[in-house]
Design a protein around this motif. Structure first.
Motif, mmCIF file in Angstrom:
data_model
loop_
_atom_site.group_PDB
_atom_site.id
_atom_site.type_symbol
_atom_site.label_atom_id
_atom_site.label_comp_id
_atom_site.label_asym_id
_atom_site.label_seq_id
_atom_site.Cartn_x
_atom_site.Cartn_y
_atom_site.Cartn_z
ATOM 1 N N PRO A 11 -66.366 10.676 -45.020
ATOM 2 C CA PRO A 11 -65.016 10.847 -44.461
ATOM 3 C C PRO A 11 -64.428 12.229 -44.742
ATOM 4 N N VAL A 12 -64.786 12.794 -45.878
ATOM 5 C CA VAL A 12 -64.281 14.125 -46.220
ATOM 6 C C VAL A 12 -64.821 15.159 -45.238
ATOM 7 N N GLU A 13 -66.129 15.113 -44.992
ATOM 8 C CA GLU A 13 -66.730 16.060 -44.050
ATOM 9 C C GLU A 13 -66.210 15.843 -42.632
ATOM 10 N N ALA A 14 -65.971 14.577 -42.265
ATOM 11 C CA ALA A 14 -65.464 14.283 -40.915
ATOM 12 C C ALA A 14 -64.095 14.905 -40.711
ATOM 13 N N MET A 15 -63.236 14.824 -41.725
ATOM 14 C CA MET A 15 -61.912 15.424 -41.587
ATOM 15 C C MET A 15 -61.989 16.939 -41.540
ATOM 16 N N ARG A 16 -62.897 17.502 -42.325
ATOM 17 C CA ARG A 16 -63.025 18.958 -42.311
ATOM 18 C C ARG A 16 -63.526 19.457 -40.957
ATOM 19 N N MET A 17 -64.387 18.665 -40.331
ATOM 20 C CA MET A 17 -64.912 19.061 -39.009
ATOM 21 C C MET A 17 -63.837 19.020 -37.939
ATOM 22 N N THR A 18 -62.782 18.227 -38.164
ATOM 23 C CA THR A 18 -61.677 18.197 -37.203
ATOM 24 C C THR A 18 -60.717 19.357 -37.397
ATOM 25 N N GLY A 19 -60.958 20.175 -38.428
ATOM 26 C CA GLY A 19 -60.099 21.316 -38.684
ATOM 27 C C GLY A 19 -58.954 21.027 -39.625
ATOM 28 N N ALA A 20 -58.999 19.895 -40.313
ATOM 29 C CA ALA A 20 -57.919 19.542 -41.240
ATOM 30 C C ALA A 20 -57.910 20.507 -42.424
ATOM 31 N N SER A 21 -56.725 20.738 -42.954
ATOM 32 C CA SER A 21 -56.593 21.630 -44.102
ATOM 33 C C SER A 21 -57.128 20.955 -45.364
ATOM 34 N N LYS A 22 -57.317 21.760 -46.409
ATOM 35 C CA LYS A 22 -57.796 21.204 -47.683
ATOM 36 C C LYS A 22 -56.814 20.191 -48.245
ATOM 37 N N LEU A 23 -55.527 20.473 -48.114
ATOM 38 C CA LEU A 23 -54.508 19.562 -48.621
ATOM 39 C C LEU A 23 -54.560 18.230 -47.883
ATOM 40 N N ALA A 24 -54.631 18.304 -46.540
ATOM 41 C CA ALA A 24 -54.687 17.076 -45.749
ATOM 42 C C ALA A 24 -55.959 16.289 -46.031
ATOM 43 N N THR A 25 -57.076 16.995 -46.196
ATOM 44 C CA THR A 25 -58.339 16.314 -46.498
ATOM 45 C C THR A 25 -58.267 15.596 -47.839
ATOM 46 N N GLY A 26 -57.681 16.270 -48.808
ATOM 47 C CA GLY A 26 -57.563 15.643 -50.123
ATOM 48 C C GLY A 26 -56.659 14.432 -50.096
ATOM 49 N N LEU A 27 -55.515 14.545 -49.413
ATOM 50 C CA LEU A 27 -54.544 13.450 -49.382
ATOM 51 C C LEU A 27 -55.017 12.268 -48.548
ATOM 52 N N LEU A 28 -55.762 12.506 -47.484
ATOM 53 C CA LEU A 28 -56.110 11.445 -46.550
ATOM 54 C C LEU A 28 -57.546 10.953 -46.657
ATOM 55 N N ALA A 29 -58.443 11.766 -47.233
ATOM 56 C CA ALA A 29 -59.852 11.364 -47.277
ATOM 57 C C ALA A 29 -60.394 11.192 -48.689
ATOM 58 N N VAL A 30 -59.868 11.938 -49.651
ATOM 59 C CA VAL A 30 -60.410 11.871 -51.018
ATOM 60 C C VAL A 30 -59.626 10.888 -51.880
ATOM 61 N N ILE A 31 -58.334 11.118 -52.000
ATOM 62 C CA ILE A 31 -57.515 10.309 -52.903
ATOM 63 C C ILE A 31 -57.486 8.826 -52.508
ATOM 64 N N PRO A 32 -57.331 8.467 -51.214
ATOM 65 C CA PRO A 32 -57.317 7.035 -50.874
ATOM 66 C C PRO A 32 -58.578 6.291 -51.293
ATOM 67 N N GLN A 33 -59.728 6.942 -51.280
ATOM 68 C CA GLN A 33 -60.965 6.283 -51.681
ATOM 69 C C GLN A 33 -60.998 5.987 -53.181
ATOM 70 N N ALA A 34 -60.324 6.820 -53.950
ATOM 71 C CA ALA A 34 -60.401 6.696 -55.410
ATOM 72 C C ALA A 34 -59.158 6.078 -56.034
ATOM 73 N N ARG A 35 -58.192 5.677 -55.229
ATOM 74 C CA ARG A 35 -56.902 5.290 -55.796
ATOM 75 C C ARG A 35 -56.994 4.057 -56.690
ATOM 76 N N ASN A 36 -57.821 3.066 -56.341
ATOM 77 C CA ASN A 36 -57.932 1.876 -57.186
ATOM 78 C C ASN A 36 -58.519 2.216 -58.553
ATOM 79 N N ASN A 37 -59.565 3.036 -58.550
ATOM 80 C CA ASN A 37 -60.162 3.449 -59.823
ATOM 81 C C ASN A 37 -59.195 4.294 -60.632
#
Length: 261
Positions: free
Chosen positions: A162-188
Motif C-alpha cells: 500500500p505504501v508503494e501504491a500511494m507513492r506511485m499515485t504521486g502522494a506526498s511523504k506526509l500523506a503516505t505516512g498518514l494514510l498508508a503506514v500509520i493505519p496499518q500499525a495503529r493497533n500494535n
C-alpha cells in the motif's frame, strides 16, 4: 553441505552463549551458597512483613499515595507518547524524513532511553524539587525514547505494497505516512502504549525512592525506618494497582482486536 555447516554454527553459538553465562555468573559472584548465607536476614525481613498494618489513617495515606502513583503514570504516558510518536515518525525509514532529521531524532531517542528513569528522576528532583512532577518528567523522557524505538520498528514492519501504491499515485511523504503506514500499525502502536502505561506504574514506584512522589516515596521512607508492617501494606497496594492497570490494558487490547487470553 549447508546442513552440517548450519549445525556447526548452531553449536558454536550455543557454546559461546554457555561460556558467556558461566563467565557472568563467576564475575558477579552468584551462587547458592550466597543465598543460603543470607537466608537468615531475609527471613527476619519477611517475618516482619506480617501481618500488614491496617490502621485507618495509614490506609488513607496509602490510598493517596496510590492515586498519586496513578496520576504520575498517566501524565508521563501522555507526554511520553506524544514525544515518542513524533520521534518514531521521524525515525521510520518508510516515512522518508530527511536524513539529518531522522538521525537527530534517533540520537534523541537513544539518549532518552539509555539514561534510566532513576537518574532522570535525580536530575529533575534537583531541577523542580521533590514531588510527583519530577517523576512525571523523568518517566516521560524514558518512555518517549523507548516508544520511539518500538513504534518506529512497527512502522517499518508494515506491508510495503500500500505504501508503494500511494507513492506511485504521486502522494506526498506526509500523506503516505498518514494514510498508508500509520493505519496499518495503529493497533500494535496502541498495544505498545498500553504496555508502557504498565511500565510507568512500576517505574513510578522505583523513582519514588529518590523523592519523586507516589507509593515509591512512601516505600522508601518505610524501609529506612524499618516499618516492615507498613511496608507490607504499601507493597500490597502497589500489587493491586499493577493488577488493576494490567486488567484495564487487557480489556482495551481486546476491544482493539488484540489476541489476549
Amino acid at each position: 553441505m549447508r546442513g552440517p555447516k548450519r549445525s556447526r554454527t548452531t553449536w558454536i553459538v550455543l557454546a559461546v552463549a554457555f561460556a558467556a553465562v558461566v563467565w557472568s555468573l563467576d564475575g558477579t559472584g552468584v551462587s547458592v551458597a550466597n543465598l543460603a548465607a543470607g537466608w537468615e536476614g531475609a527471613r527476619d525481613i519477611f517475618s516482619g512483613l506480617f501481618p500488614p498494618e491496617l490502621d485507618g489513617e495509614l490506609l488513607q495515606a496509602v490510598g493517596r499515595a496510590a492515586l498519586e502513583t496513578l496520576q504520575i503514570s498517566i501524565a508521563a504516558l501522555f507526554f511520553g507518547t506524544i514525544g515518542g510518536l513524533v520521534l518514531a515518525v521521524l525515525m521510520a525509514g518508510n516515512i522518508g524524513a530527511p536524513r539529518w532529521l531522522s538521525g537527530g531524532a534517533r540520537l534523541i531517542a537513544t539518549v532518552c532511553r539509555s539514561v534510566p528513569e532513576l537518574l532522570w528522576a535525580l536530575v529533575f528532583v534537583a531541577v523542580v524539587g521533590l514531588g510527583p512532577a519530577a517523576g512525571v518528567y523523568a518517566i516521560s523522557l524514558h518512555a518517549a525514547g523507548l516508544l520511539a524505538k518500538l513504534v518506529s520498528e512497527q512502522l517499518e514492519a508494515v506491508d510495503p505494497a500500500p505504501v508503494e501504491a500511494m507513492r506511485m499515485t504521486g502522494a506526498s511523504k506526509l500523506a503516505t505516512g498518514l494514510l498508508a503506514v500509520i493505519p496499518q500499525a495503529r493497533n500494535n502502536i496502541a498495544s505498545l502504549v498500553l504496555y508502557q502505561w504498565e511500565c510507568n506504574i512500576r517505574s513510578s514506584a522505583i523513582i519514588g525512592f529518590v523523592g519523586a512522589g507516589g507509593i515509591g516515596q512512601a516505600l522508601g521512607i518505610s524501609m529506612r525506618l524499618f516499618r516492615y508492617q507498613e511496608l507490607a501494606t504499601l507493597m500490597i497496594a502497589l500489587l493491586l494497582l499493577v493488577v488493576a492497570v494490567d486488567q484495564i490494558s487487557r480489556f482495551l487490547r481486546r476491544r482493539m482486536g488484540a489476541a489476549t487470553r
